[in-house]
Design a protein around this motif. Structure first.
Motif, PDB file in Angstrom:
ATOM      1  N   ILE A 165      33.061  43.377  29.227  1.00 57.50           N
ATOM      2  CA  ILE A 165      32.749  43.360  29.804  1.00 57.50           C
ATOM      3  C   ILE A 165      33.919  42.192  30.865  1.00 57.50           C
ATOM      4  O   ILE A 165      34.877  41.836  31.909  1.00 57.50           O
ATOM      5  CB  ILE A 165      31.398  42.372  30.464  1.00 57.50           C
ATOM      6  N   ARG A 166      34.734  41.565  30.420  1.00 53.48           N
ATOM      7  CA  ARG A 166      35.456  39.907  30.292  1.00 53.48           C
ATOM      8  C   ARG A 166      37.047  40.775  30.861  1.00 53.48           C
ATOM      9  O   ARG A 166      37.903  40.885  31.499  1.00 53.48           O
ATOM     10  CB  ARG A 166      35.702  38.956  29.076  1.00 53.48           C
ATOM     11  N   THR A 167      37.423  41.524  29.925  1.00 52.02           N
ATOM     12  CA  THR A 167      38.603  42.495  29.898  1.00 52.02           C
ATOM     13  C   THR A 167      39.186  43.638  31.179  1.00 52.02           C
ATOM     14  O   THR A 167      40.044  43.125  32.173  1.00 52.02           O
ATOM     15  CB  THR A 167      38.686  43.191  28.804  1.00 52.02           C
ATOM     16  N   PHE A 168      37.393  44.329  31.006  1.00 48.93           N
ATOM     17  CA  PHE A 168      37.648  45.446  32.500  1.00 48.93           C
ATOM     18  C   PHE A 168      36.470  45.047  33.747  1.00 48.93           C
ATOM     19  O   PHE A 168      36.816  45.783  34.332  1.00 48.93           O
ATOM     20  CB  PHE A 168      36.769  46.392  32.526  1.00 48.93           C
ATOM     21  N   PHE A 169      35.903  43.899  34.118  1.00 50.41           N
ATOM     22  CA  PHE A 169      34.772  44.028  34.722  1.00 50.41           C
ATOM     23  C   PHE A 169      35.002  42.623  35.732  1.00 50.41           C
ATOM     24  O   PHE A 169      35.162  42.601  36.644  1.00 50.41           O
ATOM     25  CB  PHE A 169      33.660  44.074  34.677  1.00 50.41           C
ATOM     26  N   ARG A 227      38.711  22.352  41.560  1.00 50.31           N
ATOM     27  CA  ARG A 227      37.572  22.786  40.589  1.00 50.31           C
ATOM     28  C   ARG A 227      36.236  23.520  40.534  1.00 50.31           C
ATOM     29  O   ARG A 227      35.097  23.774  39.526  1.00 50.31           O
ATOM     30  CB  ARG A 227      37.292  21.728  40.040  1.00 50.31           C
ATOM     31  N   ASP A 228      36.069  24.263  42.328  1.00 48.06           N
ATOM     32  CA  ASP A 228      34.887  25.170  42.215  1.00 48.06           C
ATOM     33  C   ASP A 228      35.353  26.139  40.961  1.00 48.06           C
ATOM     34  O   ASP A 228      36.335  26.517  40.622  1.00 48.06           O
ATOM     35  CB  ASP A 228      35.085  25.307  43.293  1.00 48.06           C
ATOM     36  N   GLN A 229      34.022  26.502  40.379  1.00 40.53           N
ATOM     37  CA  GLN A 229      34.257  27.287  39.758  1.00 40.53           C
ATOM     38  C   GLN A 229      33.814  28.675  39.805  1.00 40.53           C
ATOM     39  O   GLN A 229      32.295  29.151  40.479  1.00 40.53           O
ATOM     40  CB  GLN A 229      33.562  27.210  37.932  1.00 40.53           C
ATOM     41  N   MET A 230      34.558  29.567  40.108  1.00 39.23           N
ATOM     42  CA  MET A 230      34.154  31.542  40.513  1.00 39.23           C
ATOM     43  C   MET A 230      33.908  32.463  39.160  1.00 39.23           C
ATOM     44  O   MET A 230      34.425  32.531  38.543  1.00 39.23           O
ATOM     45  CB  MET A 230      34.742  31.229  40.998  1.00 39.23           C
ATOM     46  N   ILE A 231      34.040  33.746  40.146  1.00 33.51           N
ATOM     47  CA  ILE A 231      33.769  35.028  39.115  1.00 33.51           C
ATOM     48  C   ILE A 231      34.332  35.839  39.951  1.00 33.51           C
ATOM     49  O   ILE A 231      34.621  36.055  40.688  1.00 33.51           O
ATOM     50  CB  ILE A 231      32.818  35.451  39.232  1.00 33.51           C
ATOM     51  N   VAL A 232      35.285  36.784  39.166  1.00 32.45           N
ATOM     52  CA  VAL A 232      35.833  37.576  39.426  1.00 32.45           C
ATOM     53  C   VAL A 232      36.082  38.781  39.538  1.00 32.45           C
ATOM     54  O   VAL A 232      36.101  39.208  38.189  1.00 32.45           O
ATOM     55  CB  VAL A 232      38.123  37.397  39.501  1.00 32.45           C
ATOM     56  N   ARG A 268      39.179  48.715  42.133  1.00 37.82           N
ATOM     57  CA  ARG A 268      40.236  50.065  41.528  1.00 37.82           C
ATOM     58  C   ARG A 268      39.085  50.972  42.032  1.00 37.82           C
ATOM     59  O   ARG A 268      39.509  52.149  41.893  1.00 37.82           O
ATOM     60  CB  ARG A 268      39.258  50.818  39.902  1.00 37.82           C
ATOM     61  N   ILE A 269      37.594  51.104  42.741  1.00 35.59           N
ATOM     62  CA  ILE A 269      37.594  52.070  43.097  1.00 35.59           C
ATOM     63  C   ILE A 269      37.263  51.742  45.009  1.00 35.59           C
ATOM     64  O   ILE A 269      37.266  52.707  45.507  1.00 35.59           O
ATOM     65  CB  ILE A 269      36.066  52.191  43.199  1.00 35.59           C
ATOM     66  N   LYS A 270      38.270  51.018  45.752  1.00 32.27           N
ATOM     67  CA  LYS A 270      38.112  50.693  47.168  1.00 32.27           C
ATOM     68  C   LYS A 270      39.560  49.845  47.494  1.00 32.27           C
ATOM     69  O   LYS A 270      40.239  49.200  46.138  1.00 32.27           O
ATOM     70  CB  LYS A 270      37.029  50.104  47.550  1.00 32.27           C
ATOM     71  N   LYS A 271      40.496  49.735  48.175  1.00 31.52           N
ATOM     72  CA  LYS A 271      41.231  48.970  49.087  1.00 31.52           C
ATOM     73  C   LYS A 271      40.582  47.177  49.849  1.00 31.52           C
ATOM     74  O   LYS A 271      39.696  47.455  50.126  1.00 31.52           O
ATOM     75  CB  LYS A 271      41.972  49.588  49.960  1.00 31.52           C
ATOM     76  N   VAL A 309      44.596  40.941  40.340  1.00 33.05           N
ATOM     77  CA  VAL A 309      43.812  40.294  39.563  1.00 33.05           C
ATOM     78  C   VAL A 309      42.514  41.052  40.323  1.00 33.05           C
ATOM     79  O   VAL A 309      41.342  41.786  39.285  1.00 33.05           O
ATOM     80  CB  VAL A 309      43.191  39.179  38.690  1.00 33.05           C
ATOM     81  N   GLY A 310      41.870  40.114  41.032  1.00 32.57           N
ATOM     82  CA  GLY A 310      40.091  40.943  41.230  1.00 32.57           C
ATOM     83  C   GLY A 310      40.172  40.442  42.653  1.00 32.57           C
ATOM     84  O   GLY A 310      40.832  39.469  43.130  1.00 32.57           O
ATOM     85  N   LYS A 311      38.329  40.238  43.265  1.00 39.63           N
ATOM     86  CA  LYS A 311      37.729  39.627  44.483  1.00 39.63           C
ATOM     87  C   LYS A 311      36.955  39.012  43.545  1.00 39.63           C
ATOM     88  O   LYS A 311      36.094  38.873  42.983  1.00 39.63           O
ATOM     89  CB  LYS A 311      37.444  40.972  45.403  1.00 39.63           C
ATOM     90  N   THR A 312      36.831  38.049  44.327  1.00 45.77           N
ATOM     91  CA  THR A 312      36.707  36.569  44.278  1.00 45.77           C
ATOM     92  C   THR A 312      35.541  36.042  45.169  1.00 45.77           C
ATOM     93  O   THR A 312      35.825  36.042  46.642  1.00 45.77           O
ATOM     94  CB  THR A 312      36.589  34.943  43.420  1.00 45.77           C
ATOM     95  N   SER A 313      33.818  35.671  45.482  1.00 44.47           N
ATOM     96  CA  SER A 313      33.213  35.995  45.733  1.00 44.47           C
ATOM     97  C   SER A 313      32.094  34.743  45.455  1.00 44.47           C
ATOM     98  O   SER A 313      31.383  34.186  46.808  1.00 44.47           O
ATOM     99  CB  SER A 313      32.532  36.848  47.165  1.00 44.47           C
ATOM    100  N   LEU A 314      31.674  34.407  44.393  1.00 44.09           N
ATOM    101  CA  LEU A 314      30.952  33.199  44.043  1.00 44.09           C
ATOM    102  C   LEU A 314      31.326  32.749  43.610  1.00 44.09           C
ATOM    103  O   LEU A 314      31.309  32.539  42.062  1.00 44.09           O
ATOM    104  CB  LEU A 314      29.946  34.657  42.899  1.00 44.09           C
ATOM    105  N   ILE A 315      30.604  31.481  43.550  1.00 44.36           N
ATOM    106  CA  ILE A 315      30.731  30.243  43.163  1.00 44.36           C
ATOM    107  C   ILE A 315      29.444  30.066  42.253  1.00 44.36           C
ATOM    108  O   ILE A 315      28.920  29.724  43.132  1.00 44.36           O
ATOM    109  CB  ILE A 315      31.114  28.964  44.487  1.00 44.36           C
TER     110      ILE A 315
END
Length: 186
Positions: A25-29, A47-52, A58-61, A168-174
């Motif tokens: 999960i951490r490596t690929f998602f 210092r906000d912590q987020m999920i990337v 990989r499936i859209k631009k 690396v990826g998209k982030t939107s969740l704090i």
């Protein structure tokens, strides 16, 4: 005695499976990241912590106004907002964003713009040709990124365009701190 060995083996097997699943999960998602600095204020705070989400591109631009994490160097990742997409010309004049010479609203900056004094500058004027690389249009597999805190952000205006390989990826969740839990983005 055999029952005890079997219980230990089951526990070890379950633990190894859990570690393997977490690794995948951490490596690929998904990975966590901590916002470092004020460059994305008022949207993101230091210092906000987020999920990337590492999988989404990989499936859209990337889309305009996505918040992305990218490798700025071997040791440092940045969080910025996608402003310009491949094939586009980007400029800012008098605090107004222009994409292909057409004005574009930036809803995430509306409150800042409303509270500005008439002489105040949110974003210094620039055009794509004057940024590192001197491009007339954003090349394929590249994006132009800016911080929301335009007067205090190291972004494409100084480091140039960002290649898709750097993202690396998209982030939107704090998810932390608790009083800031929210979905951010467009």
């Amino acid at each position: 005695m055999k029952k005890q060995k079997s219980d230990w083996f089951d526990w070890i097997k379950a633990l190894l499976i859990a570690v393997a699943v977490a690794f995948v999960i951490r490596t690929f998602f998904f990975i966590p990241i901590i916002v470092d600095g004020p460059s994305m204020l008022p949207t993101l705070h230091d210092r906000d912590q987020m999920i990337v989400n590492k999988f989404v591109y990989r499936i859209k631009k990337p889309e305009r106004f996505d918040i992305v994490v990218f490798h700025a160097s071997d040791k440092k990742d940045f969080i910025k907002r996608v402003i310009g997409l491949p094939g586009e010309h980007v400029a800012v004049k008098d605090n107004i964003l222009y994409i292909d010479h057409e004005p574009v609203e930036e809803p995430f900056l509306s409150e800042l713009k409303e509270n500005m004094k008439p002489y105040q500058i949110l974003t210094e004027d620039f055009q794509l040709e004057n940024l590192p690389g001197g491009y007339a249009a954003i090349p394929e597999n590249h994006v132009l990124v800016l911080g929301d805190n335009r007067s205090n952000s190291v972004d494409s205006r100084s480091i140039g365009l960002i290649s898709m390989d750097q993202i690396v990826g998209k982030t939107s969740l704090i998810y932390w701190p608790m009083d800031r839990i929210q979905i951010v983005g467009k």
